[in-house]
Design an enzyme around this catalytic site. Structure first.
Site, short mmCIF file in Angstrom:
data_model
loop_
_atom_site.label_atom_id
_atom_site.label_comp_id
_atom_site.label_asym_id
_atom_site.label_seq_id
_atom_site.Cartn_x
_atom_site.Cartn_y
_atom_site.Cartn_z
N ASN A 219 -40.72 -37.93 14.00
CA ASN A 219 -41.52 -38.52 15.06
C ASN A 219 -40.68 -39.45 15.93
OD1 ASN A 219 -41.23 -40.92 13.63
ND2 ASN A 219 -43.28 -40.84 12.74
N GLN A 264 -46.34 -23.00 20.78
CA GLN A 264 -45.64 -24.28 20.86
C GLN A 264 -46.60 -25.41 21.20
OE1 GLN A 264 -42.30 -24.58 19.83
NE2 GLN A 264 -43.09 -22.58 19.20
N HIS A 267 -48.07 -27.54 18.33
CA HIS A 267 -47.27 -28.51 17.58
C HIS A 267 -47.81 -29.93 17.74
CE1 HIS A 267 -43.99 -26.48 15.61
NE2 HIS A 267 -43.75 -25.75 16.68
N GLU A 332 -36.16 -25.50 25.67
CA GLU A 332 -35.79 -25.32 24.26
C GLU A 332 -35.89 -23.84 23.90
OE1 GLU A 332 -37.34 -26.93 19.89
OE2 GLU A 332 -38.68 -27.00 21.63
N HIS A 333 -37.03 -23.23 24.17
CA HIS A 333 -37.26 -21.80 23.91
C HIS A 333 -37.54 -21.09 25.23
CE1 HIS A 333 -38.95 -23.97 20.30
NE2 HIS A 333 -38.07 -23.19 19.70
N ASP A 366 -38.67 -19.22 14.98
CA ASP A 366 -39.02 -20.42 14.23
C ASP A 366 -38.84 -20.22 12.73
OD1 ASP A 366 -39.60 -22.10 16.30
OD2 ASP A 366 -41.76 -21.74 16.26
N HIS A 425 5.61 -47.15 23.04
CA HIS A 425 5.39 -45.71 23.02
C HIS A 425 6.67 -44.97 23.40
CE1 HIS A 425 1.14 -46.77 22.97
NE2 HIS A 425 0.80 -45.49 22.89
#
Length: 435
Positions: A219, A264, A267, A332-333, A366, A425
């Site tokens: 969450n 989706q 969800h 996302e998808h 998924d 260096h």
């Protein structure tokens, strides 16, 4: 038209870009009150260790463990969960695990090196992380699929120890989650969650070991905690709400499209489901399917809230413009529900996962297609990738100089170092230059 009053956008409109920006806006992770509360939790876990974790677990999960040792679930309990699964569930979990593992095996990076003419050897050594932490949600729902997707790539990468945390509200454990932990090879499991679990993994307590990287969804408190501990350890990503974007040419069954959007939207209320099509009649048909099918859904209130707040139907001029809008959204998808998905895929630059063709439902990804379902959200697919084996591997550069190689490289390094005003260096390189 949809009774939900679904947002309808037209790519040809002058204000389309600003309308799209407003639709995509997501900034809950910047909530100042949540940020401050999570900082307090992290600070207390760092100072008090087990005592703080026990207190927060009792307060937020309503579970009195009694001792820090009681927070750990023994492997025997994981095995009992696996052994007690109904045959159908065990078989499905096994098949999904096998497919995820097979896909992950293709992702493994190998060490390499090459030798130059003067004997200088350059290369890259790939090694796994020493210990990974996996966060598995346990509040509103249980996600055994998340266990497989986060643990198996780490195992394939060769991570020696995987520590899983999962909240058990009121002491209730989910057998399917524990079975997935057993099947995928989790080494230790602690029944803790929230920001306190992230802090415990990042800094370690007297009982919970510190990890090198934390992966897994959660969450807003979990996401904020991951953001705040980054640097102390690695994280996979800051995940926002689930997203699906469907591009349809208008020839896919509207019911299929509606259900894909639901997949989706169910969800949570902040999930985002968008359909793009050049066919206005098809958009109307999908809206009608949404109205007809929504009352039949068990999570219809959540779906309705998601679609009403962040869902949209977008009409474009053609599929080429649809791809341009998709790249702007960076979902996302992304489902390409079109006659020639291969051709359209070549136009896609920004997407977490691309589902090609009318028969490729996002839900398959998924659970069991094989590729990881932990994906970049909120437009971050513009610059990041799905979780994979490479997230659990480190790359170290290899450099070996022969005497001749040190002479050649030293002369170049000397000039550049002195140009930067770094004498030590330069002299360090010059000591190896042949007289």
């Amino acid at each position: 038209m949809s009774e939900l009053n679904l947002t309808r956008l037209y790519a040809a409109d002058a204000g389309f870009e600003s309308q799209l920006d407003a639709l995509l806006a997501w900034d809950e992770s910047e909530d100042a009150a949540i940020h401050q509360r999570v900082l307090e939790i992290i600070g207390r876990v760092r100072r008090e260790g087990d005592a703080a974790v026990l207190d927060y677990t009792a307060r937020f999960d309503h579970y009195e463990a009694g001792s820090a040792a009681a927070l750990e679930l023994p492997r025997a309990e994981l095995k009992r969960a696996w052994d007690s699964l109904p045959a159908e569930q065990a078989s499905a979990l096994q098949k999904a695990a096998e497919r995820v593992r097979a896909y992950a095996e293709h992702q493994k990076a190998d060490s390499w090196r090459y030798t130059e003419a003067d004997g200088t050897v350059l290369g890259q050594q790939v090694t796994p992380l020493d210990r990974a932490g996996v966060y598995v949600p346990g509040g509103k729902a249980a996600y055994p699929s998340s266990v497989l997707m986060n643990v198996i790539p780490a195992k394939v990468a060769g991570v020696p120890e995987i520590v899983m945390v999962v909240p058990t509200p009121r002491g209730e454990v989910n057998a399917l989650v524990l079975a997935a932990a057993y099947l995928s090879g989790v080494d230790r499991v602690f029944r803790i969650g929230g920001a306190q679990a992230v802090a415990a993994l990042a800094y370690g307590t007297q009982t919970i070991p510190r990890v090198d990287k934390i992966v897994g969804p959660g969450n807003i408190y979990v996401a904020t905690a991951k953001k705040l501990v980054f640097g102390q350890c690695g994280i996979d990503m800051i995940a926002g709400p689930s997203e699906i974007l469907v591009i349809s040419d208008g020839l896919t069954d509207p019911d299929w499209i509606a259900m894909d959007l639901f997949s989706q939207a169910e969800h949570d209320e902040d999930a985002q489901a968008i359909l793009i099509s050049p066919d206005a009649a098809h958009l109307d048909a999908v809206a009608a399917s949404i109205d007809r099918l929504l009352p039949t859904m068990a999570r219809r209130e959540v779906i309705a809230a998601s679609l009403g707040k962040r869902g949209a139907l977008i009409q474009v001029g053609d599929l080429e413009q649809a791809a341009e809008v998709a790249n702007r959204i960076a979902p996302e998808h992304l489902e390409l529900s079109v006659a020639d998905p291969e051709a359209l895929t070549r136009r896609i630059r920004n997407a977490g996962a691309i589902f090609m063709g009318r028969y490729t439902a996002e839900a398959l990804g998924d659970y069991c297609a094989g590729p990881n379902h932990v994906l970049p959200t909120a437009g971050t697919a513009r610059f990041s990738s799905p979780l994979g084996v490479y997230d659990f591997q480190k790359r170290s550069s290899l450099i070996f100089c022969s005497a001749d190689g040190a002479d050649v490289l030293g002369r170049t390094a000397s000039v550049l170092a002195r140009g930067e005003g770094l004498e030590a260096h330069a002299r360090s390189a010059e000591f190896r230059i042949k007289p």
